[in-house]
Design a protein around this motif. Sequence first.
Motif, mmCIF file in Angstrom:
data_model
loop_
_atom_site.group_PDB
_atom_site.id
_atom_site.type_symbol
_atom_site.label_atom_id
_atom_site.label_comp_id
_atom_site.label_asym_id
_atom_site.label_seq_id
_atom_site.Cartn_x
_atom_site.Cartn_y
_atom_site.Cartn_z
ATOM 1 N N GLU A 71 -83.683 35.034 -30.825
ATOM 2 C CA GLU A 71 -82.606 35.928 -30.236
ATOM 3 C C GLU A 71 -81.659 36.440 -31.269
ATOM 4 O O GLU A 71 -81.326 37.688 -31.208
ATOM 5 C CB GLU A 71 -81.457 34.849 -29.794
ATOM 6 C CG GLU A 71 -80.014 35.450 -29.168
ATOM 7 C CD GLU A 71 -79.224 34.582 -28.525
ATOM 8 O OE1 GLU A 71 -78.299 34.999 -28.020
ATOM 9 O OE2 GLU A 71 -79.439 33.353 -28.451
ATOM 10 N N GLN A 72 -81.595 35.951 -32.574
ATOM 11 C CA GLN A 72 -81.092 36.387 -33.576
ATOM 12 C C GLN A 72 -81.671 37.928 -34.227
ATOM 13 O O GLN A 72 -81.173 38.830 -34.592
ATOM 14 C CB GLN A 72 -80.766 35.523 -34.864
ATOM 15 C CG GLN A 72 -79.398 34.547 -34.703
ATOM 16 C CD GLN A 72 -78.304 35.198 -34.279
ATOM 17 O OE1 GLN A 72 -77.748 36.331 -34.881
ATOM 18 N NE2 GLN A 72 -77.556 34.926 -33.144
ATOM 19 N N LEU A 75 -81.272 40.558 -31.823
ATOM 20 C CA LEU A 75 -79.823 40.996 -31.811
ATOM 21 C C LEU A 75 -79.778 42.128 -33.227
ATOM 22 O O LEU A 75 -78.970 43.044 -33.102
ATOM 23 C CB LEU A 75 -78.839 40.047 -32.127
ATOM 24 C CG LEU A 75 -78.605 39.262 -30.630
ATOM 25 C CD1 LEU A 75 -77.644 37.898 -31.140
ATOM 26 C CD2 LEU A 75 -77.743 40.166 -29.657
ATOM 27 N N GLN A 76 -80.527 41.562 -34.206
ATOM 28 C CA GLN A 76 -80.428 42.637 -35.447
ATOM 29 C C GLN A 76 -81.134 43.790 -35.014
ATOM 30 O O GLN A 76 -80.767 44.882 -35.483
ATOM 31 C CB GLN A 76 -81.089 41.709 -36.524
ATOM 32 C CG GLN A 76 -80.152 40.809 -37.158
ATOM 33 C CD GLN A 76 -80.903 39.762 -38.070
ATOM 34 O OE1 GLN A 76 -82.022 40.157 -38.689
ATOM 35 N NE2 GLN A 76 -80.459 38.408 -38.494
ATOM 36 N N SER A 78 -81.381 45.408 -32.422
ATOM 37 C CA SER A 78 -80.485 45.993 -31.535
ATOM 38 C C SER A 78 -81.101 47.141 -30.553
ATOM 39 O O SER A 78 -80.994 48.493 -30.541
ATOM 40 C CB SER A 78 -79.336 46.909 -32.152
ATOM 41 O OG SER A 78 -78.363 47.310 -31.388
ATOM 42 N N ASN A 94 -80.101 34.774 -22.335
ATOM 43 C CA ASN A 94 -79.522 35.224 -23.669
ATOM 44 C C ASN A 94 -80.608 36.361 -24.427
ATOM 45 O O ASN A 94 -80.168 37.136 -25.051
ATOM 46 C CB ASN A 94 -79.750 33.961 -24.572
ATOM 47 C CG ASN A 94 -81.202 33.397 -25.082
ATOM 48 O OD1 ASN A 94 -81.850 33.439 -24.168
ATOM 49 N ND2 ASN A 94 -81.362 33.219 -26.163
ATOM 50 N N ILE A 98 -79.626 41.325 -24.217
ATOM 51 C CA ILE A 98 -79.608 42.054 -25.591
ATOM 52 C C ILE A 98 -79.800 43.529 -25.545
ATOM 53 O O ILE A 98 -78.997 44.258 -25.950
ATOM 54 C CB ILE A 98 -80.840 41.296 -26.520
ATOM 55 C CG1 ILE A 98 -80.500 39.822 -26.948
ATOM 56 C CG2 ILE A 98 -80.707 42.185 -27.673
ATOM 57 C CD1 ILE A 98 -81.537 39.189 -27.838
#
Length: 312
Positions: A71-72, A75-76, A78, A94, A98
Amino acid sequence: MNIVFMGTPEFSVPCLRELIAKGYNISCVVTQPDKKGGRGRKIIQPPIKKLAEKYGLRIIQPKRVSDAEVEQTLLQLSPDLIVTVAYGQILKENILNIPKKGCVNVHASLLPRYRGAAPIQAAIINGDRHTGITTMFMDQGLDTGDIILQKSICIGENETAGELHDRLSVLGAQVLIDTIELIREGNAKGVKQKENNASYFPMIKKHMALIDWTKKAVDIKNMVRAFNPWPGAYTYKNGKRLKIWAVGIAQNGTENVRAGEVLEASVEKGIIVSAGRGKIIIKEIQPENSIKMDSSEFVKGYSIKKGDVFSV
């Protein structure tokens, strides 16, 4: 448009290849982990990984795509859009939340018909004359999201799942590009699926390919087509497994005999077997621990005669 692509098997390759050819920015490819398989239990890379490596794309292979670490990473990145094509894992909320423009899935049926992991085999088993590709905005259900685009094709009378798979994979790439352009232009209007028309077909297991000779000849033929190339429809004779790769239907009437009984076994006519209704002409057969062969070759090299019975 910044796209994260999620896919694993050969079916998803044309989609990623077409995205690359059209110049879309693929910031990351997510695919299933490598696995051991085949003779010698060698490490097998997903087809999508091989294509991504060829073009120098970033690749991640998480065991669970919804883990916090993945997930991280996403997210980075984008992404504007996440595209999934036969990825093999269900995306949780989750991950679905995104991308700015949502998550799009390419599915090999005309939804809501044949949700699930084996829509190509399902269409052939059920004797459908048409199938197609659906793109949809993903939600947390299994192939339940709003439909964006659909395109149908005819299924050939003798077409196998492998042949239909290859045609649909190419069609899927075309429909995906059209879908992304609609999204990019802000013209993608999702249409809710009609739940009363929905059906589901489970993942294929090897035991499902065992031929039930009490079924109608046309149903047996459809089954043989649906399980070609994997896992291969099969039967037994004297405890030995025989894979049946291609069959036809005899046009003459049904005799009063047992289902699975051999009615003819000759070099000239091949192998004809009684079904629950009608007769099956075996065209291509594979003995245990041997290679595929025409039924006439099997008759010459193996013990089979009129009155023998194929069994489970």
